[in-house]
Structure formats: structure tokens, C-alpha cells
Scaffold this motif. Sequence first.
Motif, mmCIF file in Angstrom:
data_model
loop_
_atom_site.group_PDB
_atom_site.id
_atom_site.type_symbol
_atom_site.label_atom_id
_atom_site.label_comp_id
_atom_site.label_asym_id
_atom_site.label_seq_id
_atom_site.Cartn_x
_atom_site.Cartn_y
_atom_site.Cartn_z
ATOM 1 N N UNK A 28 0.586 -1.357 0.163
ATOM 2 C CA UNK A 28 -0.051 -0.053 0.005
ATOM 3 C C UNK A 28 0.841 1.197 0.142
ATOM 4 N N UNK A 29 0.219 2.501 0.582
ATOM 5 C CA UNK A 29 0.980 3.598 0.550
ATOM 6 C C UNK A 29 1.740 3.799 1.862
ATOM 7 N N UNK A 30 1.792 5.263 2.082
ATOM 8 C CA UNK A 30 2.655 5.464 3.275
ATOM 9 C C UNK A 30 1.528 5.902 4.462
ATOM 10 N N UNK A 31 2.392 5.966 5.717
ATOM 11 C CA UNK A 31 1.596 6.463 7.158
ATOM 12 C C UNK A 31 0.861 8.082 6.656
ATOM 13 N N UNK A 74 -3.442 -0.203 2.789
ATOM 14 C CA UNK A 74 -2.262 -1.218 3.130
ATOM 15 C C UNK A 74 -1.773 -1.234 4.238
ATOM 16 N N UNK A 75 -0.606 -2.218 4.516
ATOM 17 C CA UNK A 75 0.024 -2.156 5.736
ATOM 18 C C UNK A 75 1.131 -1.061 5.864
ATOM 19 N N UNK A 76 1.229 -0.131 4.846
ATOM 20 C CA UNK A 76 2.114 0.964 4.732
ATOM 21 C C UNK A 76 3.516 0.539 4.431
ATOM 22 N N UNK A 77 4.146 1.536 3.698
ATOM 23 C CA UNK A 77 5.432 1.337 3.169
ATOM 24 C C UNK A 77 6.492 1.014 4.199
ATOM 25 N N UNK A 78 6.450 2.069 5.422
ATOM 26 C CA UNK A 78 7.100 2.059 6.594
ATOM 27 C C UNK A 78 7.310 0.731 7.171
ATOM 28 N N UNK A 79 5.932 0.074 7.413
ATOM 29 C CA UNK A 79 5.885 -1.256 8.066
ATOM 30 C C UNK A 79 6.441 -2.394 7.225
ATOM 31 N N UNK A 80 6.375 -2.225 5.829
ATOM 32 C CA UNK A 80 7.289 -3.205 5.102
ATOM 33 C C UNK A 80 8.814 -3.096 5.028
ATOM 34 N N UNK A 81 8.869 -1.959 5.197
ATOM 35 C CA UNK A 81 10.489 -1.434 5.250
ATOM 36 C C UNK A 81 11.059 -1.995 6.517
ATOM 37 N N UNK A 82 10.439 -1.758 7.842
ATOM 38 C CA UNK A 82 11.056 -2.153 8.922
ATOM 39 C C UNK A 82 11.200 -3.595 9.178
ATOM 40 N N UNK A 83 9.814 -4.203 8.698
ATOM 41 C CA UNK A 83 9.763 -5.583 8.898
ATOM 42 C C UNK A 83 11.180 -6.321 7.936
ATOM 43 N N UNK A 84 11.409 -5.803 6.915
ATOM 44 C CA UNK A 84 12.387 -6.409 6.027
ATOM 45 C C UNK A 84 13.725 -6.105 6.669
ATOM 46 N N UNK A 137 8.250 0.338 17.831
ATOM 47 C CA UNK A 137 7.978 0.204 16.417
ATOM 48 C C UNK A 137 8.141 -0.953 15.688
ATOM 49 N N UNK A 138 9.157 -1.778 15.923
ATOM 50 C CA UNK A 138 9.232 -3.168 15.483
ATOM 51 C C UNK A 138 7.884 -4.059 15.624
ATOM 52 N N UNK A 139 7.803 -4.046 16.860
ATOM 53 C CA UNK A 139 6.384 -4.808 17.269
ATOM 54 C C UNK A 139 5.471 -4.383 16.860
ATOM 55 N N UNK A 140 5.086 -2.963 16.699
ATOM 56 C CA UNK A 140 3.691 -2.495 16.012
ATOM 57 C C UNK A 140 3.885 -2.924 14.504
ATOM 58 N N UNK A 141 4.752 -3.001 13.695
ATOM 59 C CA UNK A 141 5.068 -3.328 12.552
ATOM 60 C C UNK A 141 4.591 -4.679 12.195
ATOM 61 N N UNK A 142 5.240 -5.688 13.024
ATOM 62 C CA UNK A 142 4.957 -7.269 12.938
ATOM 63 C C UNK A 142 3.303 -7.461 13.497
ATOM 64 N N UNK A 143 2.848 -6.507 14.434
ATOM 65 C CA UNK A 143 1.297 -6.720 14.808
ATOM 66 C C UNK A 143 0.561 -6.247 13.584
ATOM 67 N N UNK A 144 0.777 -5.263 12.858
ATOM 68 C CA UNK A 144 -0.073 -4.810 11.747
ATOM 69 C C UNK A 144 0.063 -5.907 10.694
#
Length: 577
Positions: free
Chosen positions: A434-437, A443-453, A477-484
Motif C-alpha cells: 500500500x501507501x505511506x502512513x 495497506x500495511x504501509x511502506x514503513x511497516x514493510x521496510x521495518x519488517x524487511x 515500532x518493530x513490534x507494531x509493524x509485525x502486529x500490523x
Amino acid sequence: MKNKLFVNLYRFIDIIILTFLVFDFGFSVNDDYKPYKLVGFFAITITLVAFNVIKHYQFRDKGSKKSVRINLIILLWTLFAATVFILYNSDHTVVEQTLKTKVIFEIGLFLYLLIRLSFLIKYIYKIYFNPAILFVGSFGIFSLIGAFFLMLPKVTTHGISFIDALFTSTSAICVTGLIVLDTAKDFTQLGQTVIMVLIQIGGLGILTFTSFFAYFFKENSSFSEGMYIKDFTSSENLYDVFNLAVKIVLFTLGIEAIGALLIYTSISDDPTVNNKFFFSIFHSVSAFCNAGFSTSSSSFYAATLRFNYGLQWVVMILIVCGGLGYNIVFNIFTYFKTFLLNLFKAKKIKTVRVITLNSKLILVTTLVLLLAGGLFFYFGEANFTQKAHTSIFGKITTAMFSSVTPRTAGFNTVDYTHMATPSLLFVILLMWIGASPASTGGGIKTSTFAIATLNIFATARGKKRIEINSREISSSTVNRAFSIISISLIIIGVAIMFLLYFEPDKTLMELAFECFSAYSTVGLSLNVTPTLSYGGKIVIILVMFLGRIGMLNLLFGIMGEVEQKFYQYPQENILIN
């Protein structure tokens, strides 16, 4: 007692105005009764002027007095403009005067009700402050209100059922773009306008509009309201959050106006577009808000629009601007402003990290996804959807459009049912990211995907934290990304399971594509949406709603604040892999 009676009477008049406007917009009136409608407009406006004058002398605080004065200015200008118009056109019949003058009253009374609505929401802030629930509730309420307006007789050409009205309203307010009816043929221009307004509200959020009006009455704004606007706009501090809300609204309207002008220029020679002015405004709003609704039955796959590459680049730029997020755009603007000032000034402005780590991460991720998608579709679709385009520029434009539009936009210049299976899977991946926050996209957002990667690479290297440019990403932030990520996959998986039950005649690929598109508020479909059963429509409505508000936000609102614990249990490892 008298004051309470006056307030209740004032609210009763607001309800009468709203009812009168709904009747005026949604129902046709015989010519014999149209003069009475004009009298009704005058009577209501004069009554409102009288009540606001009385109200002005009742209030003692400056904020309330200021709001009443603005109400009076709007109402008096409405009366003045309507009177001058009638006197100037005295040779016209009463029916002709009514048809032309009612627009003035409609605009004036609509602005008046919008201000009244902003104060109603400000009142809700005071009696109930839960940002997550207010955010979720605003989308839910406006989905129902939108459904009600879409069921009015003058809005559709052949009528509409409640479930279809709710589906269309939810799709518009959640800026998704999935449609069960043809927006071009099944809705009148009034209906298309209602959809456009819902898209604009959904893209910005009704509470951003409220903050916009609150800026002019900020003497009466509470600390809790400022805290809410800070969370809603993803601002890092409380300083000048109302000013930020105003910037967001003005920036959005400004970009959409420029986009509409460019779209109008690109279609000026197209004979197939009937109302070019409305077409330009509608698609500019829809593109910037990443909605994907179109007044063309086949979106941009129409014969004349499919090869209009200039139009497609304008739409792509609008989609990317809306999908980046306001914080990123304002941060980039600040950087270039500082750069230009340092370029022409003798005394340099000393700055530290004008471009934030958040902006860098999102910009790099967005650029990588767009270029990777463009290259994939250019080569992967060479023998499929790219065949119709003969020039290199046309192929590049089509490939880039196919890369941009899954970023929650939903427009299409190709028939996705003719797309290769690997390309469809790649589209699903782009839709899911998806897009950005803090943007108009989903979507899950670009930042979420980037942090997970980045976390995957950090874990593979044996690191316990993510470090970028001498900065460390917080564990929360990392925990929130994986929760999303986990929540999104659970919701999409459950939705696919239910759709397989309600739609046994459709393939897994079709339904999976539909669910990813709905959750990420994209709007692309393999021609499944119009054929959904009643149960299937309800499933997609829920998925669109949860995808727009974010299930994590809903959980935060339901669970409330967690009591802070000042102790820690002994750690114990759990076997993983």
C-alpha cells in the motif's frame, strides 16, 4: 431553563435545515410548488439570522461570539446575494428565479451546517475523548449517512438497494473504489458529486475538516482536542497542530485544483468525455485521495483514455502525492525551502537533519517499489497487456501506471483478467504493502514493510536492534509493524474463507485478489465485485472498513489504556524454527 429551551429550539432548526436541504437535493418538485421552495429558503435563512443575533448577545466568551459572527456573515451574504440576483433578474418567471437562486441558498446553508457540525464534534471531544474510537466512529457514521444520501431518488438513474448504497458509500468513504454499480451509468451527476464528497471526506477525514474550522475558533479549543489532532495528523508535538490541519486541507485542495486543470488540458480534445469540467475535478479528487472511482465505465481502460499517456502521468503524480503522506510532503518542502534560502542568501541557515529518518525510509521504499514494479510489468507483460501499446513511451507509461495504481489507487489502463498470473501475484503484493502512513492510501504501509524487511536482515546478522544512519529503530515500532502485518493477514485470510463459502462459483485467485484489494483500499478487481452475493458484499464492506481504520486502532480503542507495570518477570525462550 429559558437558555436550555433556546438551545433545543436552535438544534431543532438545524434539523429542519438539514431536512429541507435533503428534500431539495434528493427529490424532484413540481413546477407549481417551486416558488414555495424559494419562500422556504428565505424564511429559514431569516430565522437563522434572528437566532444567531440573539445567541451573539447570550455568549460571553470570545470564541463563541466569533463563531456566531461568522455564521451571521455567511447567512447575511446569502440573503444579500439571493436578493440582488432576484432583483437583477426580475423579468424571469418565479420558477426560473427559484432554480437559479436556490444554488446560492444551498451553498450558504451548507457552509452554515458544516460549521455547526464542526462544533458538534468539538462537543463530542469534551464529553468523550478516545481518539481511536472517534476515528473509527467517524468513518462508520459517515458510511451510513452516505448510504442514506445515495438512496435518494435524484441520486441514481434506476434506484438502489440499501446494501448496494452501503457498499458504495463505504467504498467511497474508505477511498477504496470497488463498485457494485456502474458509477458512470447508474448514478446521476448529483450522485457522482455525493460520491466525490464522500471520497474527499474519507481521504482527509471529517475530523481534519473539523480541525480546519477549529483553527478559526481556537480560543475555544481544548487541550484534549489538540491531543487528538496531534495523533490524527501524526504530528510529533502539540505546537500549532491546528495550523497543521489548515495546511493539510489547503494543500489538498490546492493540489487537487492543479490536478484538475492538468487533467482538463489533457482531455480537451477528447470527444468521448461529455462534461470535461466535472470529469477533471472528479478524477483529480479520486486520484489524490487514492480512491479509484471513475466516471468512465471502464476507468482509464476506455479506448480514448487508454492511450492518453499525458493524462495517465498526471493521475500517477496525484496518486503518489496523496500516497506519500502530508508529513513527508511537508518535510520535502521544508528541505527545498531551506536549500533555496541557503543558495541565494549570503548567511547560511544552519540545519540539522532537515529530511527526517522517517521521510528517507518512506521515500526510498516508495521509489524502490515503483521502479521494481515498473520493470516487472514492462518485461512480464510484454506478451500480454503491453501488446496493444506500440511505442516505447506507451509501454513505459502503461508499466509505470500498473506499478503506481496498486498503491491503493485502483485505476486501471489494462484488463486485469488478461494479465499473466505472476503479474497478478505481484499486484497483490503491491496492494498489500500500500501507501505511506498519514496519507490518503491504505495497506500495511511502506514503513511497516521496510521495518519488517530490515528486521529480517538484522536478525539474520545476529543483531538485536535495527540501526539506520546512526539512528536506532525503537522496539515498540518493530513490534507494531509485525502486529500490523499479522492482523492484516489474519483478516484477509478469514475474509477469503468466508468468500469461498458465499461465492462457490468463483476461483481462489479471484477472491484472494478481491480481499487484498478491499483490505488495502485499492479498488482493483477481476470483475468479481458486481457479481457478489448479499453475503459476499457484507464481507467486502467489513474488510474495506477494517482496512481503512486499521484493526490495531480499533483494538486500541476497545482495550483502552493499559495499566503501567513497574516489574518484569524472568525471561524464558520459546523455540522458533
